[in-house]
Design a protein around this motif. Structure first.
Motif, short mmCIF file in Angstrom:
data_model
loop_
_atom_site.label_atom_id
_atom_site.label_comp_id
_atom_site.label_asym_id
_atom_site.label_seq_id
_atom_site.Cartn_x
_atom_site.Cartn_y
_atom_site.Cartn_z
N LYS A 82 10.67 3.97 1.37
CA LYS A 82 9.31 4.46 1.16
C LYS A 82 8.37 3.93 2.23
O LYS A 82 8.54 2.81 2.71
N ILE A 83 7.40 4.76 2.56
CA ILE A 83 6.27 4.36 3.41
C ILE A 83 5.00 4.64 2.62
O ILE A 83 4.82 5.73 2.09
N ALA A 84 4.13 3.66 2.54
CA ALA A 84 2.82 3.86 1.90
C ALA A 84 1.76 3.81 2.99
O ALA A 84 1.58 2.78 3.65
N LEU A 85 1.07 4.94 3.19
CA LEU A 85 -0.06 5.02 4.12
C LEU A 85 -1.34 4.92 3.30
O LEU A 85 -1.59 5.76 2.44
N THR A 86 -2.13 3.91 3.55
CA THR A 86 -3.27 3.68 2.66
C THR A 86 -4.39 2.95 3.37
O THR A 86 -4.16 2.18 4.31
N LYS A 89 -0.01 -2.98 -5.99
CA LYS A 89 -0.05 -3.27 -7.43
C LYS A 89 0.81 -2.31 -8.23
O LYS A 89 1.20 -2.61 -9.35
N ASN A 90 1.10 -1.13 -7.68
CA ASN A 90 1.81 -0.11 -8.45
C ASN A 90 3.31 -0.35 -8.51
O ASN A 90 4.01 0.35 -9.24
N GLY A 91 3.82 -1.30 -7.74
CA GLY A 91 5.14 -1.84 -7.99
C GLY A 91 6.33 -1.05 -7.48
O GLY A 91 7.46 -1.42 -7.80
N TYR A 92 6.13 -0.02 -6.68
CA TYR A 92 7.30 0.76 -6.23
C TYR A 92 7.78 0.35 -4.84
O TYR A 92 8.85 0.79 -4.40
N LEU A 93 7.00 -0.49 -4.15
CA LEU A 93 7.40 -0.91 -2.81
C LEU A 93 8.28 -2.16 -2.89
O LEU A 93 7.98 -3.10 -3.62
N THR A 94 9.35 -2.15 -2.14
CA THR A 94 10.26 -3.30 -2.06
C THR A 94 10.17 -3.91 -0.67
O THR A 94 9.43 -3.43 0.20
N ASP A 152 10.71 -1.50 2.15
CA ASP A 152 9.75 -0.43 2.36
C ASP A 152 8.63 -0.89 3.28
O ASP A 152 8.49 -2.08 3.59
N LEU A 153 7.79 0.05 3.68
CA LEU A 153 6.78 -0.23 4.68
C LEU A 153 5.40 0.18 4.16
O LEU A 153 5.22 1.30 3.67
N LEU A 154 4.44 -0.72 4.23
CA LEU A 154 3.06 -0.41 3.89
C LEU A 154 2.25 -0.44 5.18
O LEU A 154 2.25 -1.44 5.92
N VAL A 155 1.57 0.67 5.47
CA VAL A 155 0.75 0.78 6.68
C VAL A 155 -0.69 1.00 6.24
O VAL A 155 -1.00 2.00 5.59
#
Length: 694
Positions: A410-414, A422-427, A430-433
């Motif tokens: 998963k990639i979260a663009l935010t 906080k929503n708990g689906y990123l491990t 995964d990548l948060l940008v």
């Protein structure tokens, strides 16, 4: 900051009688007197400061006189140039010969207009009268009586939905701010970029709180904002006072910048009464203040790792939360990236509480296939098959709302990393940008370096899957729903720059089911904060802050009951808002929730706790406040012609209301029977039930 045209406008607005009443008996012979002098004959520091900002702070008498003379000419004053020149020179001598020192309140007003704020809403109490007066005198600001602190806060938030900090509110501390606390929290939840200016008791009263205020008020309510500051007492020592003046100005500039930074948030600035009223801030402090422009979002260039993940993916899928649609040019940026990847786009749908929010359109994003539907086998297959899930501007993509997400990378663009985490689906894999999501999408597209559209890996038929429901309604009910939304859409299509603000639950859910009937250019704002009764005042604030828009406000009956005080300001300001109240006789959503939780609650629905008060007539209430109103009954049968007849009456009422120069209201009497609302409002979250896909 150009003020010449504002001075010209002010001059044109003066009537002959107004000129004769101006200070000093100048009348027509001295048209500038009333604009540049207070009622006691002293120079108005705000008007003088605006003039110096327009011509340049180092301008001398000649430049000031020429500016004033040119303004008089453009305003159409027919006196000879020699006569007007004498007026301008006399005033220029006064302005150039005066060292301008501002009160705290005057500094706030100048900084607000410098930042582009237009509408300021207030329900004045003793501690903020100086703030109200200063904003009323500022050429670029429009001060409005919100007729309540809560209402003023909601109006400021609404005014800032399309353009951050377009609106601001002046609130009374403590009772006004405590009354408006829910509105402050709601503005934060809905990411409305506005500034709440709190007039606090004088610093000399601090030792005696209460009754004059509440200890720790701003730190407590400040938890509902991302930025707050409270001005201390003005120092008596000259050097310390000068330093404090620059700190005061810089802090207010920080508040303005914080409120405009995307994702937007409200900021709160507290000013004690004596700090607001005292003349202690040198003009140079305001003149040298930072611009107050928002700090740009971090991470504008997407990291190479994100580009590599997209390049390697064979079946990427995008899941968007509606918050992303607040970013300018978001849809074209999303369209470019998802076309390049051949990736489908789904949008999170809220299924209880407020349910109507702005949604993407296939006209804007070619690969958009609709609301994500957890009850659809086709959508379930898409998620199961995707090998990369990209969430965009996630605020609420957690299991209760969205159900189970696929186990792929998963990639979260935010723009707000903590909200996604906080929503708990990123491990860890995964990548948060984090950053401006529009810029991130464009950066990813550029990084892929693909010159043509990618091959779609999904079938076009999946777009129909958004309508699948485990609780289908009957054909006549479906026909009624279509006709109701059709009539709303017909009205909206006739408007320039239409905006819909929703403050309903079941009615909003009904409209969201048929979102495709709404015009593509429509902007939609729902209530993520779940504050029943905030939408009415938000709609009024938006309408008066941006007169080029036309606003439709959809309300539930309880939303109207909690909010009709805002109609007073709507009438007062001639706000161009068409209010549509859904009156289905009771809280259908909560009765449905109660029945699902325990069928015996409230006597199995026979006791009146969740029904509307029998003496409440929404149309009569609105009319008593000066709002032209009509009432239309919508039926579900016994056949389609009967439904069509009532829908046509609704359309006629909407058309007549839309012609009103100011606010108007149409009350829709809709059925309360459960059959009329089947499929709308889930009684359980997706962590409690297994979706019945078909």
């Amino acid at each position: 900051m150009v003020r010449e045209s504002l001075l010209v406008t002010r001059l044109k607005q003066l009537d002959a009688d107004g000129l004769e009443r101006s200070v000093g008996g100048g009348g027509k012979s001295n048209p500038l007197a009333g604009l540049f002098h207070r009622s006691d004959g002293s120079l108005d520091a705000i008007a003088c400061a605006e003039t110096l900002i327009s011509v340049g702070p180092d301008a001398g008498r000649e430049e000031i006189a020429e500016f004033l003379l040119r303004s008089l000419g453009e305003a159409g004053f027919a006196a000879s140039r020699d006569q007007l020149s004498g007026i301008a020179r006399h005033l220029a001598d006064e302005i150039a010969g005066t060292a301008i020192t501002l009160t705290g309140a005057e500094s706030v007003a100048l900084l607000l207009e410098h930042a582009g704020t237009y509408a300021v809403f207030a329900y004045a109490g003793t501690s903020e009268l100086a703030l109200c007066d200063s904003c009323d005198r500022a050429a670029a600001l429009r001060l409005m009586n919100g007729r309540g602190d809560k209402e003023s806060a909601f109006m400021a938030a609404g005014a800032s939905l399309l353009q951050p900090r377009r609106g601001a509110a002046i609130l009374h501390g403590a009772r006004g701010l405590t009354n408006a606390a829910g509105a402050v929290a709601d503005a934060r939840r809905n990411e409305a970029g506005t500034v709440f200016i709190v007039g606090l008791p004088s610093t000399g009263s601090a030792a005696f709180l209460p009754p004059h205020g509440e200890a720790g008020l701003l730190p407590a309510i400040g938890t509902f904002t991302d930025w707050w500051w409270q001005a201390p007492a003005v120092p008596e020592d000259g050097q310390a006072r000068a330093r404090a003046a620059y700190t005061f100005v810089n802090k207010f500039t920080e508040a303005l910048a914080a409120s405009a930074r995307l994702p937007a948030r409200p900021a709160m600035f507290g000013i004690p009464q004596d700090v607001a009223e005292r003349r202690w801030i040198p003009f140079d402090a305001v003149l040298s203040a930072p611009t107050g422009q928002p700090v740009q979002g971090v991470g504008k260039d997407a990291p190479a790792e994100a580009v590599d993940l997209l390049r390697q993916a064979r079946r990427p899928l995008f899941l968007v939360d509606d918050y992303a649609l607040r970013f300018p040019e978001f849809a074209p940026a999303l369209d470019g990236l998802t076309r390049a990847l051949g990736a489908p786009v789904l949008q999170l749908r809220y299924r209880r509480g407020p349910m109507l929010f702005e949604r993407l359109r296939p006209e804007h994003v070619a690969n958009f296939i609709g609301w994500y539907n957890q009850f659809s086998t086709a959508h379930a297959a898409l998620l199961n098959e995707c090998d990369l899930l990209v969430t965009v501007e996630d605020r609420n993509i957690y299991r209760r709302v969205v159900g189970d997400l696929p186990p792929c990378r998963k990639i979260a663009l935010t723009g707000d990393g903590p909200k996604a985490r906080k929503n708990g689906y990123l491990t860890e894999d995964d990548l948060l940008v984090e950053g401006d999501v529009t810029a991130l999408l464009r950066s990813l597209t550029e990084g892929l370096k693909r010159g043509s559209d990618g091959r779609r890996w999904f079938a076009d038929s999946t777009a129909k899957a958004s309508c699948v429901t485990p609780e289908p309604a009957g054909e006549l009910v479906e026909h009624m729903r279509t006709r109701v939304v059709d009539e709303l859409a017909r009205t909206l299509r006739g408007w320039d720059r239409p905006v819909l603000i929703d403050d309903s639950q079941m009615f909003g859910g009904l409209i969201s089911e048929r979102y495709d009937l709404l015009p593509p250019e429509l902007r939609v704002f729902g209530g993520h904060g779940g504050f029943v009764g905030g939408g009415l005042a938000c709609a009024v604030g938006l309408a008066v802050a941006d007169p080029g828009c036309r606003v439709l406000c959809t309300l539930g009956d309880q939303g109207f009951t909690n909010a009709f005080q805002g109609l007073v300001a709507a009438v007062q300001e001639k706000a161009r808002v068409l209010f549509v109240v859904c009156n289905n006789g009771e809280s259908v959503s909560l009765k449905k929730q109660a029945s699902a939780s325990d069928p015996t609650w409230f006597g199995g629905g026979t006791r009146p706790y969740l029904t509307n008060p029998p003496t409440m007539d929404y149309t009569l209430v609105a009319e008593a406040l000066g709002v032209p109103s009509q009432k239309v009954r919508i039926v579900c049968g016994p056949n389609e012609p009967a439904i069509d007849q009532t829908a046509e009456a609704m359309g006629k009422a909407l058309a007549e209301a839309a012609q009103t120069d100011g606010p108007a209201l149409v009350e829709l009497l809709l059925p309360a029977e459960p059959e009329a609302w089947l499929g709308i409002w889930l009684t359980q979250g997706f962590e409690q039930q297994a979706p019945e896909r078909n």
